[in-house]
Design an enzyme around this catalytic site. Structure first.
Site, short mmCIF file in Angstrom:
data_model
loop_
_atom_site.label_atom_id
_atom_site.label_comp_id
_atom_site.label_asym_id
_atom_site.label_seq_id
_atom_site.Cartn_x
_atom_site.Cartn_y
_atom_site.Cartn_z
N GLY A 179 -0.94 7.61 -7.03
CA GLY A 179 -1.89 8.85 -8.06
C GLY A 179 -0.94 9.82 -8.14
CB SER A 212 2.93 6.07 -10.03
OG SER A 212 2.09 7.10 -9.41
CE LYS A 272 -7.07 4.86 -7.18
NZ LYS A 272 -5.82 5.86 -6.54
CD GLU A 293 -1.60 0.34 -3.55
OE1 GLU A 293 -1.82 0.30 -4.63
OE2 GLU A 293 -2.82 0.66 -2.84
CG ASN A 330 -8.44 0.78 -7.03
OD1 ASN A 330 -9.70 0.80 -7.45
ND2 ASN A 330 -7.70 1.37 -6.29
CG HIS A 363 -6.78 1.94 -1.76
ND1 HIS A 363 -6.50 3.42 -1.54
CD2 HIS A 363 -6.17 1.51 -2.85
CE1 HIS A 363 -5.84 3.77 -2.98
NE2 HIS A 363 -5.79 2.52 -3.75
C1 PEP Z 1 -4.00 2.30 -6.27
O1 PEP Z 1 -4.81 3.08 -6.21
O2 PEP Z 1 -4.20 1.58 -5.45
C2 PEP Z 1 -3.01 2.98 -6.97
C3 PEP Z 1 -1.70 2.42 -6.94
O3 PEP Z 1 -2.93 4.14 -7.87
P1 PEP Z 1 -1.91 4.65 -8.77
O4 PEP Z 1 -1.49 3.60 -9.90
O5 PEP Z 1 -2.59 5.64 -9.88
O6 PEP Z 1 -0.96 5.49 -8.37
#
Ligand code: PEP
Length: 250
Positions: free
Chosen positions: A177, A212, A11, A171, A9, A99
């Site tokens: 993040g 992460s 973003k 998630e 992703n 999300h």
């Molecule tokens: C995400 O945006 O779905 C995500 C898991 O971000 P990150 O890996 O940066 O935590």
């Protein structure tokens, strides 16, 4: 045997140059084996304005492309929105729905997420339904209740069978993040609860972990019995790191 999926992703990052460069780097690393021999599916989620560019860059490589969001409406006077059919027209196979950044920053309720999920499937897209608890909810031991309620809202709208032919990404909001990752045991516990919720029809549904994920923690997470790959944010912007994460899912 469930074929694992690793999704990147991107973003709201990058521009035309960085998007083409990143896609080209991934294609170069990924194209050393015939598509049929790959045991993992890789999907990229660039910003919508870069979808067609990235789709062109990965053509023939076996890498799929998806969008980060879609409208719940089919067409009409919805300024600024993008429909599922438009995404298919741009070459998308997948779309993220629910999300946590959409839920928290843009006020998407579980009902809206369910409508988006339905719109995605009506257009022929595979939705990746994102669910997860906040830190406070985890501390109050509400994790499983929150996650299963988020999924139930979609089941109530489209039915169990349709949820099970999509992908679900667990998630934890506190891990997105932040550099904090759920331990493999914490993640597996929630994935098992989701698998139980989906029942018999969901035995082959792909359940991803996100929050992460890095090359250094991916193998342990992906090694859990109910984790079938990952949804990766920050680390998907760096080709070598992302490719190493994908390899951990093999
Ligand atoms: C995400 O945006 O779905 C995500 C898991 O971000 P990150 O890996 O940066 O935590």
């Amino acid at each position: 045997m469930i074929k694992p999926l690793v999704a990147g992703n991107w973003k709201m990052h990058g521009n035309t140059e960085t998007a083409s460069h990143l896609a080209a780097q991934l294609v170069a690393q990924w194209s050393d084996r015939p598509v049929a021999e790959r045991s993992v599916e890789m999907v990229l989620f660039p910003p919508s304005v870069h979808l067609s560019l990235v789709k062109g860059a990965v053509a023939g490589s076996g890498i799929a492309v998806g969008a980060q969001n879609l409208s719940q409406h089919g067409s009409g006077a919805y300024t600024g929105e993008i429909s599922g059919d438009m995404l298919v027209d741009q070459g998308c196979d997948y779309v993220l729905v629910g999300h946590s950044e959409r839920r928290d920053l843009f006020g998407e309720s579980s009902a809206t997420v369910a409508e988006k999920f339905k719109a995605a499937q009506s257009s022929g897209l595979i939705p990746i339904l994102c669910v997860g608890e906040t830190l406070r909810q985890r501390q109050q031991e509400q994790t499983v209740a929150v996650v299963t309620a988020q999924i139930k809202a979609v089941i109530d709208c489209v039915g169990m069978h349709n949820v099970c032919r999509a992908v679900v990404a667990y998630e934890p909001v506190w891990a997105i993040g932040t550099g904090e990752t759920a331990s493999p045991e914490q993640a597996q516990q929630v994935h098992r609860a989701i698998r139980n919720q989906l029942g018999e029809v969901g035995l082959s549904t792909r359940l991803l972990y996100g929050g992460s994920v890095k090359a250094s923690n991916a193998a342990e997470l992906f090694g859990q019995p109910d984790i079938n790959g990952g949804l990766v944010g920050g680390a998907s912007l760096e080709a070598i790191e992302f490719f190493n994460i994908v390899k951990r899912a093999e």
